[in-house]
Design a protein around this motif. Sequence first.
Motif, PDB file in Angstrom:
ATOM      1  N   LEU A 257      16.118  28.470  18.263  1.00  0.00           N
ATOM      2  CA  LEU A 257      16.614  27.598  19.328  1.00  0.00           C
ATOM      3  C   LEU A 257      16.939  26.200  18.819  1.00  0.00           C
ATOM      4  N   LEU A 258      16.126  25.692  17.892  1.00  0.00           N
ATOM      5  CA  LEU A 258      16.389  24.357  17.351  1.00  0.00           C
ATOM      6  C   LEU A 258      17.610  24.340  16.434  1.00  0.00           C
ATOM      7  N   ALA A 259      18.053  25.513  16.011  1.00  0.00           N
ATOM      8  CA  ALA A 259      19.283  25.613  15.216  1.00  0.00           C
ATOM      9  C   ALA A 259      20.508  25.761  16.117  1.00  0.00           C
ATOM     10  N   GLY A 260      20.292  25.801  17.438  1.00  0.00           N
ATOM     11  CA  GLY A 260      21.408  25.870  18.377  1.00  0.00           C
ATOM     12  C   GLY A 260      21.745  27.267  18.860  1.00  0.00           C
ATOM     13  N   ARG A 261      20.953  28.258  18.464  1.00  0.00           N
ATOM     14  CA  ARG A 261      21.222  29.627  18.925  1.00  0.00           C
ATOM     15  C   ARG A 261      20.768  29.787  20.380  1.00  0.00           C
ATOM     16  N   THR A 262      21.333  30.781  21.031  1.00  0.00           N
ATOM     17  CA  THR A 262      20.977  31.074  22.416  1.00  0.00           C
ATOM     18  C   THR A 262      20.071  32.302  22.457  1.00  0.00           C
ATOM     19  N   ALA A 263      19.489  32.549  23.612  1.00  0.00           N
ATOM     20  CA  ALA A 263      18.671  33.756  23.799  1.00  0.00           C
ATOM     21  C   ALA A 263      19.515  35.002  23.554  1.00  0.00           C
ATOM     22  N   ALA A 264      20.773  34.966  23.967  1.00  0.00           N
ATOM     23  CA  ALA A 264      21.665  36.111  23.745  1.00  0.00           C
ATOM     24  C   ALA A 264      21.913  36.333  22.254  1.00  0.00           C
ATOM     25  N   ASP A 265      22.021  35.243  21.495  1.00  0.00           N
ATOM     26  CA  ASP A 265      22.213  35.367  20.043  1.00  0.00           C
ATOM     27  C   ASP A 265      21.023  36.077  19.394  1.00  0.00           C
ATOM     28  N   VAL A 266      19.820  35.752  19.849  1.00  0.00           N
ATOM     29  CA  VAL A 266      18.595  36.283  19.241  1.00  0.00           C
ATOM     30  C   VAL A 266      18.273  37.674  19.784  1.00  0.00           C
ATOM     31  N   GLY A 267      18.616  37.896  21.032  1.00  0.00           N
ATOM     32  CA  GLY A 267      18.368  39.201  21.647  1.00  0.00           C
ATOM     33  C   GLY A 267      16.881  39.503  21.776  1.00  0.00           C
ATOM     34  N   ASP A 268      16.509  40.736  21.463  1.00  0.00           N
ATOM     35  CA  ASP A 268      15.123  41.160  21.637  1.00  0.00           C
ATOM     36  C   ASP A 268      14.346  41.158  20.317  1.00  0.00           C
ATOM     37  N   ALA A 269      14.799  40.379  19.347  1.00  0.00           N
ATOM     38  CA  ALA A 269      14.180  40.359  18.012  1.00  0.00           C
ATOM     39  C   ALA A 269      12.700  40.004  18.048  1.00  0.00           C
TER      40      ALA A 269
END
Length: 190
Positions: free
Chosen positions: A57-69
């Motif tokens: 998140l601090l790198a600017g990614r969204t929850a959708a980018d990360v998914g269920d990882a």
Amino acid sequence: MMTIDVREAYRRALDDFGALVHRITPEQWQNRTPCVDWDVRALVNHVVGENLWAPELLAGRTAADVGDAFDGDLLGDDPLKAFDTSAAAAVQAASDEGALTRVTHLSFGDVPGEEYVTEVFADALIHTWDLARAIGADERLDPELVEACAAWFAGAETGYRQAGVIGEQQPVPSDTDAQTRLLASWGRRG
């Protein structure tokens, strides 16, 4: 408003939580915690999950980018290593150049990184008390961190309560110490 640098507060809260993680005995992983429906393992898994989300998140990614990882069991066969590795990554991410000013995409909206780090600091601090209570350790929190969290939470409590992410405010006498007041505002009974 934080009374100390939020990155330092976050690091110290995770250090304190981690010190307790390293004291958990094999039979204590199943102990109940003050968090409804969480035993010690689930509580530690939750904090590890938050730690793993922080760099993303601090790198600017969204929850959708990360998914269920980061869903499910994140502790595996070595919960201590899982915590230590995740905490180091989270602290590093919060300390990176620009992390506090970068937009962080949370489920409820976009906030500056500083607000997000403050939220995860507060969560780590409160969960330190939860873990201490669950394993029978010293429940005293760092007074400077309590003060910093209370100063910030005074402005955030209503939103947290309306979102249903904290318990009901617990009644406390007016002469109660700062830690007990803070825990009561998070719905904890000291």
